[in-house]
Design a protein around this motif. Sequence first.
Motif, PDB file in Angstrom:
ATOM      1  N   LEU A  39      23.581 -33.897  27.375  1.00 12.50           N
ATOM      2  CA  LEU A  39      24.956 -33.880  26.892  1.00 12.50           C
ATOM      3  C   LEU A  39      25.202 -35.119  26.031  1.00 12.50           C
ATOM      4  O   LEU A  39      24.879 -36.241  26.439  1.00 12.50           O
ATOM      5  N   PRO A  40      25.762 -34.961  24.828  1.00  9.72           N
ATOM      6  CA  PRO A  40      25.959 -36.108  23.933  1.00  9.72           C
ATOM      7  C   PRO A  40      26.894 -37.156  24.523  1.00  9.72           C
ATOM      8  O   PRO A  40      27.779 -36.855  25.336  1.00  9.72           O
ATOM      9  N   ALA A  41      26.716 -38.402  24.095  1.00  9.44           N
ATOM     10  CA  ALA A  41      27.529 -39.508  24.605  1.00  9.44           C
ATOM     11  C   ALA A  41      28.983 -39.403  24.174  1.00  9.44           C
ATOM     12  O   ALA A  41      29.872 -39.996  24.794  1.00  9.44           O
ATOM     13  N   ASP A  42      29.263 -38.661  23.092  1.00 15.57           N
ATOM     14  CA  ASP A  42      30.640 -38.542  22.606  1.00 15.57           C
ATOM     15  C   ASP A  42      31.331 -37.289  23.133  1.00 15.57           C
ATOM     16  O   ASP A  42      32.361 -36.863  22.597  1.00 15.57           O
ATOM     17  N   ALA A 342      28.969 -25.021  21.502  1.00 16.84           N
ATOM     18  CA  ALA A 342      29.807 -25.761  22.452  1.00 16.84           C
ATOM     19  C   ALA A 342      28.956 -25.976  23.693  1.00 16.84           C
ATOM     20  O   ALA A 342      28.483 -25.012  24.302  1.00 16.84           O
ATOM     21  N   VAL A 343      28.729 -27.246  24.057  1.00 20.37           N
ATOM     22  CA  VAL A 343      27.906 -27.565  25.219  1.00 20.37           C
ATOM     23  C   VAL A 343      28.780 -28.232  26.266  1.00 20.37           C
ATOM     24  O   VAL A 343      29.632 -29.069  25.944  1.00 20.37           O
ATOM     25  N   PHE A 344      28.594 -27.863  27.531  1.00 21.53           N
ATOM     26  CA  PHE A 344      29.426 -28.352  28.630  1.00 21.53           C
ATOM     27  C   PHE A 344      28.565 -29.081  29.657  1.00 21.53           C
ATOM     28  O   PHE A 344      27.387 -28.773  29.830  1.00 21.53           O
ATOM     29  N   GLY A 345      29.162 -30.041  30.360  1.00 24.70           N
ATOM     30  CA  GLY A 345      28.438 -30.754  31.400  1.00 24.70           C
ATOM     31  C   GLY A 345      29.353 -31.605  32.239  1.00 24.70           C
ATOM     32  O   GLY A 345      30.582 -31.569  32.106  1.00 24.70           O
ATOM     33  N   ILE A 346      28.729 -32.388  33.115  1.00 20.32           N
ATOM     34  CA  ILE A 346      29.467 -33.227  34.052  1.00 20.32           C
ATOM     35  C   ILE A 346      29.462 -34.689  33.615  1.00 20.32           C
ATOM     36  O   ILE A 346      30.443 -35.396  33.780  1.00 20.32           O
ATOM     37  N   GLU A 347      28.344 -35.116  33.036  1.00 17.36           N
ATOM     38  CA  GLU A 347      28.205 -36.527  32.682  1.00 17.36           C
ATOM     39  C   GLU A 347      27.372 -36.641  31.418  1.00 17.36           C
ATOM     40  O   GLU A 347      26.331 -35.968  31.284  1.00 17.36           O
ATOM     41  N   ASP A 348      27.818 -37.481  30.467  1.00 13.12           N
ATOM     42  CA  ASP A 348      27.059 -37.612  29.229  1.00 13.12           C
ATOM     43  C   ASP A 348      25.681 -38.195  29.517  1.00 13.12           C
ATOM     44  O   ASP A 348      25.488 -39.007  30.407  1.00 13.12           O
ATOM     45  N   GLY A 349      24.703 -37.739  28.738  1.00 13.09           N
ATOM     46  CA  GLY A 349      23.328 -38.159  28.939  1.00 13.09           C
ATOM     47  C   GLY A 349      22.600 -37.361  30.000  1.00 13.09           C
ATOM     48  O   GLY A 349      21.402 -37.574  30.214  1.00 13.09           O
ATOM     49  N   LYS A 350      23.298 -36.448  30.662  1.00 17.12           N
ATOM     50  CA  LYS A 350      22.692 -35.623  31.711  1.00 17.12           C
ATOM     51  C   LYS A 350      22.517 -34.188  31.222  1.00 17.12           C
ATOM     52  O   LYS A 350      23.030 -33.797  30.176  1.00 17.12           O
ATOM     53  N   ALA A 351      21.811 -33.392  32.009  1.00 17.15           N
ATOM     54  CA  ALA A 351      21.593 -31.998  31.649  1.00 17.15           C
ATOM     55  C   ALA A 351      22.912 -31.238  31.617  1.00 17.15           C
ATOM     56  O   ALA A 351      23.798 -31.476  32.443  1.00 17.15           O
ATOM     57  N   PRO A 352      23.080 -30.329  30.678  1.00 11.77           N
ATOM     58  CA  PRO A 352      24.327 -29.555  30.586  1.00 11.77           C
ATOM     59  C   PRO A 352      24.409 -28.476  31.652  1.00 11.77           C
ATOM     60  O   PRO A 352      23.403 -28.114  32.273  1.00 11.77           O
ATOM     61  N   THR A 353      25.624 -27.957  31.842  1.00 14.09           N
ATOM     62  CA  THR A 353      25.826 -26.838  32.764  1.00 14.09           C
ATOM     63  C   THR A 353      25.890 -25.510  32.036  1.00 14.09           C
ATOM     64  O   THR A 353      25.808 -24.456  32.665  1.00 14.09           O
ATOM     65  N   GLY A 354      26.052 -25.556  30.709  1.00 15.74           N
ATOM     66  CA  GLY A 354      26.100 -24.307  29.962  1.00 15.74           C
ATOM     67  C   GLY A 354      26.403 -24.507  28.493  1.00 15.74           C
ATOM     68  O   GLY A 354      26.780 -25.609  28.051  1.00 15.74           O
ATOM     69  N   PHE A 355      26.231 -23.411  27.737  1.00 15.13           N
ATOM     70  CA  PHE A 355      26.459 -23.414  26.292  1.00 15.13           C
ATOM     71  C   PHE A 355      27.217 -22.155  25.899  1.00 15.13           C
ATOM     72  O   PHE A 355      27.050 -21.099  26.512  1.00 15.13           O
TER      73      PHE A 355
END
Length: 462
Positions: A39-42, A342-355
């Motif tokens: 997940l991107p930092a921004d 559109a990419v979703f996640g919990i924390e930047d720099g970590k694996a995403p939960t979905g796209f």
Amino acid sequence: MSQRIFLIVVGAAALIGLAVASAAPPTPITAQSFRSFKLPADARFAATPAQIEMTLDAATRRPWKPAVRRERQRGTEDVYAKAAPATVVVRTKSGHGSGFLVSPDGWVVTNYHVAAEAPIDPATGVVTPTVNLGRLGKDGLIQLMPDAIPAPLYKQSEDLDLALLKLSRLPEGLQSLPSLTLANAAPRTGADCVVLGHPSTGMLWTIRQGDISGVGTWPRDMVDVVMQQLALPPSDKASVKAMSASAAPRKVLVSSCQLNPGDSGGPLLNTQGELIGVSFAIPKATASASPGKFAYHVHLDEVKTFLKDRPQAPQLYVPSTWPPGVLAALLDLDEDGVLDTAVFGIEDGKAPTGFLFDLGQKSGPITAADLANPNKRGAWKFAFGIQTGPVTRTFYDTQNQGQPELILTGTDHDHRADSVLRRNKDQWAREDGKGRYLIDKTQFKDEAMSKRLQVIIDRLSK
């Protein structure tokens, strides 16, 4: 793959026309490239209430360990003896949560976010967790019953984070089951209370004491949300405010009972052993605060409303297309100057939960922060989506009409679907498509869309 122990952790970073079936591609496209993306930092806050409810902290994922409590909690013996036999273990494909019986014939209440991770019965298309019961011994301690009983999902409420299951049969030799009584009066702030559940760091049927610390509305009155809104830049405050405003009014209780992952769906009880709430969340851990100091529970009034109607048959489970997660970013992965991912996640720099991928390039002007606003997120016109949890789900809108008509669900060990749903107008029905690949670009008859998906996958794999 590691397993999940269910308890929502809320906070700024962890609060988510018919296509003709085609032949499977000769080489499967796997979900691994999606999982390896970071997940991107921004990434910006972009969650609706339902996404917050489905967000699970990766740190809580631990295997189910059926160790039973062998000691008594002083001052709560009567409550324990009354309520523990009616409290159950709810096991899913990725971990476990808690639940409780509300009738002698096997109706079980738990959290929606617990039940949603259970496998789908390929014969019925119904989400079906496995339930283990306990039996109170003569020594006053609970004994785990090894008989694992399937419990199909009959009713759900994402807004309330509640699910109603029904045991497919009673344990051998039993004609009825112990169940909890719902309290007549709503709990008041300062009242004593106890929780029962199956914490990952403790033992099964662990009881803890506390008091009702507050009554409020979720998520508007939650400290995590309020503090987050104060700390966010002005551009993001509007998104958080819109998200809170979009949530259906929902009463919750805050208690001083120290919950842990695995307690989700367990009962909150008064000193008479009557139900006054359902555990569903803990605050997010920070450098200055432990996550176990307070706990959130669905209010008794909401539970009573939810249980008024009990369906006659299990319901077909249709998962939400929007991935769990509280952060999102919009990207141009095919590098053509137009946002496509559109990419979703919990924390930047970590694996995403979905796209969610806009393969047809039909989206209007939109920002990542707009994805948190129900009135604006519809501008993102995705044609393909994937959720990368323990259960992989893919969503196809092959005609690019604004809503998917095909949903495939399966585990990634063979890259194939275990369950297939197809929409005909507004009705979803099971389809005999088991075994088709979860990710299949040939579903898209539009050559440009199929090609764009392949380019995006190639970029993700680098």
